[in-house]
Design an enzyme around this catalytic site. Structure first.
Site, short mmCIF file in Angstrom:
data_model
loop_
_atom_site.label_atom_id
_atom_site.label_comp_id
_atom_site.label_asym_id
_atom_site.label_seq_id
_atom_site.Cartn_x
_atom_site.Cartn_y
_atom_site.Cartn_z
N TYR A 127 0.69 -1.36 -0.05
CA TYR A 127 -0.02 0.21 0.09
C TYR A 127 0.53 0.95 -0.15
CZ TYR A 127 -2.85 3.62 1.28
OH TYR A 127 -4.78 4.53 1.36
N LYS A 131 1.77 4.10 -3.06
CA LYS A 131 1.23 5.93 -3.16
C LYS A 131 2.54 6.20 -3.13
CE LYS A 131 -3.33 4.76 -1.59
NZ LYS A 131 -4.04 4.87 -2.66
#
Ligand code: NDP
Length: 223
Positions: A127, A131
């Site tokens: 994650y 990002k």
């Protein structure tokens, strides 16, 4: 229609996205709001235009991006929903592709990206790594101004069931009174609009890429 800003929103049906569209729609500085969406949202009005696209074939929909002066990405999915590859496809590849189209068209002067607290391209967590990667890709695209928002856990009444998020929200609503680890989605949406209309925060000025952490978002987005 009066001369106002034409805004474009990716992810306008999401928790942040729908509040952002509401904020833009009630702010008279914006005359047109283009929603790039994969499904009909029934939000069209005299200022809101929905443009249906296939995110897998964005090159075939360049026309849909025409006219955007400022653009906002609130796009995102979860690993649970899309699997690891699907998550990267949406949270990195779709956004990068859209930003590149905007750059090529040449009328977008400010691109806003909702990223996340802890984003880091060399993180071991998919994650945070994803990002970090999309932040880097967008930052290096040569768009005139880029604002990257790194909110912490979003506080919202999500229709979709996300048990872990729900649990964190209950705890954070009770204890995180200084908003160190959480933030209301309304605050993020308001901050994005304020930041479009205001000068860059003094400490961020002078750079085409600005990173706004949870505290920066709070400062801009709280009434
Ligand atoms: P939501 O999950 O509520 O909304 C996501 C948006 O992306 C929707 O408009 C959705 O469209 C669109 N989308 C998802 N998958 C696809 C796909 N395959 N193709 C096209 N569109 C797609 O997002 P949030 O408002 O909760 O979050 C916004 C951003 O903030 C995300 O990038 C998220 O990672 C990040 N963030 C979230 C935090 C949290 O606590 N939840 C914390 C920090 C950052 P549709 O309605 O059609 O599904």
């Amino acid at each position: 229609m009066s001369d106002g800003i034409t805004a474009l929103v990716l992810g306008g049906s999401g928790e942040i996205g729908k509040l952002l569209v509401k904020e833009l729609n009630r702010n008279l500085n914006f005359s047109r709001i283009i929603l790039i969406t994969r499904r009909n949202l029934n939000m069209s009005s005299n200022r809101i235009e929905e443009r249906l696209v296939d995110f897998e074939k964005l090159d075939e929909y360049k026309e849909a991006f025409q006219g955007a002066e400022v653009a906002y990405s609130c796009l995102g999915t979860t690993r649970a929903k899309a699997g690891p590859q699907g998550f990267v496809r949406v949270d990195r590849d779709y956004i990068a592709h859209a930003a590149q189209i905007l750059k090529d068209i040449g009328c977008c002067r400010h691109f806003h990206l909702v990223s996340s607290q802890g984003a880091k391209k060399d993180s071991n967590f998919l994650y945070l790594k994803t990002k970090g990667e999309i932040e880097e890709l967008v930052s290096n695209m040569g768009l005139p101004r880029i604002s990257i928002y790194r909110p912490s856990v979003l506080l919202c009444d999500r229709e979709e069931t996300r048990p872990l998020e729900k649990f964190s929200q209950v705890i954070l609503r009770g204890f995180d009174w200084r908003n160190k680890w959480s933030i209301e989605t309304e605050t993020v949406a308001r901050a994005m609009v304020c930041n479009t209309l205001e000068e860059q925060l003094p400490e961020k000025a002078g750079s085409s890429v600005e990173i706004l952490d949870n505290m920066d978002i709070l400062r801009l987005g709280i009434d």
